[in-house]
Design an enzyme around this catalytic site. Sequence first.
Site, PDB file in Angstrom:
ATOM      1  CB  CYS A  15      -0.827   0.062   1.012  1.00  0.00           C
ATOM      2  SG  CYS A  15      -2.322  -1.107   0.995  1.00  0.00           S
ATOM      3  CG  HIS A  67     -13.917   8.389 -10.412  1.00  0.00           C
ATOM      4  ND1 HIS A  67     -15.217   8.017 -10.156  1.00  0.00           N
ATOM      5  CD2 HIS A  67     -13.650   7.499 -11.393  1.00  0.00           C
ATOM      6  CE1 HIS A  67     -15.361   6.984 -10.555  1.00  0.00           C
ATOM      7  NE2 HIS A  67     -14.464   6.395 -11.442  1.00  0.00           N
ATOM      8  CD  GLU A  83      -8.179   0.763   2.598  1.00  0.00           C
ATOM      9  OE1 GLU A  83      -7.987   2.032   2.906  1.00  0.00           O
ATOM     10  OE2 GLU A  83      -7.711  -0.096   3.337  1.00  0.00           O
TER      11      GLU A  83
END
Length: 127
Positions: free
Chosen positions: A27, A71, A113
């Site tokens: 990550c 986005h 998530e």
Amino acid sequence: MNNRLMSITKVFTFDSAHHLYEYEGKCKYIHGHTYKLEVTLKGPVNKNGFVIDFHDLKRIINDEVISVVDHRYLNEIFEFNPTCELLGFWIWDKIDASIKGEEYFLEKVVLWETPTSFITIDRKDMV
């Protein structure tokens, strides 16, 4: 109608990318998620039979949260490390501030998530 309270929940999704600072793992690289957001408000049922109209709740969440993060690359938006936990606090603060003065209040935020990983913030935790 009476002084009883009821909770209502609406679910939203948004897509965002981020990477984690000072993290040793996959990550640390840019990657994306389709987040699922559950927002629960609590309050009395009004004379029209609503705690809040779901359409009005949708407008609030879209204006305050979704329009900011959908986005988008979260690292360009926030000064904090965009973990699910810190994003959850930001979402809580945005919603809570936008409904101040109403009869209803923010009771819980759940932010997924991934399909198997999520955070939960309850009003009792926000002391």
